[in-house]
Design an enzyme around this catalytic site. Structure first.
Site, PDB file in Angstrom:
ATOM      1  N   HIS A 150       0.736  -1.194   0.060  1.00 49.20           N
ATOM      2  CA  HIS A 150      -0.181   0.031   0.020  1.00 49.20           C
ATOM      3  C   HIS A 150       0.987   1.314   0.209  1.00 49.20           C
ATOM      4  O   HIS A 150       2.119   1.175   0.145  1.00 49.20           O
ATOM      5  CB  HIS A 150      -0.946   0.002   1.243  1.00 49.20           C
ATOM      6  CG  HIS A 150      -0.229  -0.091   2.690  1.00 49.20           C
ATOM      7  ND1 HIS A 150       0.539   0.951   2.927  1.00 49.20           N
ATOM      8  CD2 HIS A 150      -0.623  -0.919   3.469  1.00 49.20           C
ATOM      9  CE1 HIS A 150       0.831   0.663   4.257  1.00 49.20           C
ATOM     10  NE2 HIS A 150       0.364  -0.500   4.611  1.00 49.20           N
ATOM     11  N   CYS A 158       3.447  -4.797   6.661  1.00 49.50           N
ATOM     12  CA  CYS A 158       3.184  -4.668   5.229  1.00 49.50           C
ATOM     13  C   CYS A 158       4.296  -4.104   4.319  1.00 49.50           C
ATOM     14  O   CYS A 158       5.621  -3.890   5.033  1.00 49.50           O
ATOM     15  CB  CYS A 158       2.182  -3.444   4.938  1.00 49.50           C
ATOM     16  SG  CYS A 158       0.661  -3.863   5.926  1.00 49.50           S
TER      17      CYS A 158
END
Length: 428
Positions: A150, A158
């Site tokens: 992202h 992430c």
């Protein structure tokens, strides 16, 4: 150390050479529809030079240590070539797989990304769910959720990019799905699995896991096509002709074999690798690689950019902050770290749990919203299965798509002309 300097030089050369990053990226303030934003003209031109159809399949490769995310795209002949390389802005934890919820580790392994994994409404600009945990992870008892690629350059397990980078990455996936590709293969590695890197990390507790991933890495290096991935006996198997069916990821593997032509190619590749590995082992004799903590990676970035007003907070690469030490120096450092005066701020081993108080208070809230969409996306290929609709925080099993990652809407051909994956490259 000479090895470190060479590695750093190669890394920065790669980063500068890639048609990526934000040197001439689009002005985000002028983007009216981020979900439909077309790829930049410089990338379209490069695709034309490499004979890559606009909507041909893609594949993603991530290398933690080098801090790189690559987009590979199919050319007209079906072989894949790299079309873009991005410097990962932030990733948390250390090298090694994600094991359980809250360990701040970013996933390593082979994942299939479907249209349902795209999140156009992410609070981190745009997001693509990695598909963790896949069937292999589940068979290993690993847990975790909301592990994304992202924007916003903020990570808690992430792979976080800048908004401009994820805008392009999202567009690559969107166009491939529009072209008919049903699943994009994501290959997430701890590092480029060269002989020298494998020798440098020979003492890691994760070595056996990485050796298994390397089989898939080698298959791609030989064929330049995403390998067909199966999971049985709680392990990955690649490009195998399977006799019968695989009932579950934990079940015994049925009889299987490597296609003869591929077997010959892999044997030749392995022979070259072994020569390079022996050379690397001699070069690294008596040396140990010190892998930096996340805090140490951030400190290197902060020192380089002191006094600059940054829009993002990169975590840096392991190559920048790590170092080669003589074994005696390494053992002395480890002993000092484990002594009574050591502080828990920079542990040598990856932590298995981390309090959320170390990141912004809103991060957990936003990450919950970045789970798989509760309804299928607008793409007609999107599967009906999605994450749990009750909004609970329990781990949700991510559906593993059955179609081959290479499946896409190619020009019509007769059934007689179609050949198995391993015969394409062997006969060309």
């Amino acid at each position: 150390m000479r090895l470190r300097n060479i590695a750093l030089a190669l890394f920065f050369a790669t980063a500068l050479a890639g048609c990526n990053d934000t040197l001439d990226s689009v002005d985000l303030s002028h983007v009216k529809n981020k979900v439909e934003q077309p790829l930049p003209s410089r990338i379209v031109t490069e695709m034309q030079k490499k004979n890559m159809p606009r909507n041909s399949p893609i594949m993603m490769r991530i290398f933690k240590e080098e801090g790189a995310l690559e987009i590979w795209k199919a050319k007209a002949d079906g072989r894949f070539d790299v079309i873009a390389s991005y410097s990962i802005c932030a990733w948390s934890g250390k090298l090694g797989p994600k094991v359980k919820e809250g360990d701040r580790q970013a996933p390593e392994g082979f994942y299939n990304l479907t249209p349902a994994h795209l999140n156009p409404n992410s609070n981190y600009y745009l997001a693509i769910n990695t598909g963790f945990p896949n069937r292999f992870d589940q068979a290993q008892g690993r847990t975790g959720s909301n592990l994304m690629i992202h924007g916003a350059c903020s990570s808690s397990g992430c792979y976080s990019m800048t908004d401009a980078q994820v805008l392009e990455i999202y567009a690559f996936a969107r166009d491939a799905f529009k072209g008919g590709q049903t699943a994009v293969q994501l290959q997430a590695f701890p590092f480029r699995m060269t002989a020298e890197n494998m020798a440098r990390h020979r003492d890691s507790e994760h070595l056996d896991f990485w050796k298994m991933l390397k089989v898939g890495y080698d298959n791609f290096e030989v064929t330049k096509r995403p390998p067909e991935v199966n999971i049985c006996e709680k392990k990955y198997v690649f490009n195998q002709q399977v006799e019968g069916t695989i009932s579950s990821a934990a079940a015994a593997c049925p009889p299987m074999s490597t296609p003869p032509a591929l077997n010959v190619a892999l044997a030749s590749y392995q022979k070259t690798y072994e020569v390079a590995y022996d050379k690397a082992m001699k070069k690294l004799d008596g040396m140990v690689w010190y892998e930096p903590t996340e805090a140490e990676r951030k400190a290197v970035v902060a020192a380089k950019r002191k006094g600059r007003d940054l829009a993002y907070a990169p975590t840096g690469t392991s190559l920048e902050a790590g170092k080669l030490l003589k074994r005696q120096e390494f053992e002395a450092l480890m002993a000092k770290r484990s002594g009574p005066q050591s502080t828990p701020a920079t542990p040598m081993l990856a932590s298995t749990s981390t309090s959320t108080s170390s990141r912004p208070a809103t991060a957990a809230e936003r990450m919950k919203q970045d789970r798989l969409p509760q309804t299928a996306t607008t793409w007609e290929q999107a599967p009906a299965e999605t994450a749990a609709a009750d909004g609970s925080s329990t781990t949700t099993t991510v559906p593993i798509p059955a179609p081959n990652p290479l499946a896409y809407a190619a020009p019509p051909v007769s059934t007689a002309e179609k050949k198995p994956l391993w015969k394409f490259w062997a006969s060309e």
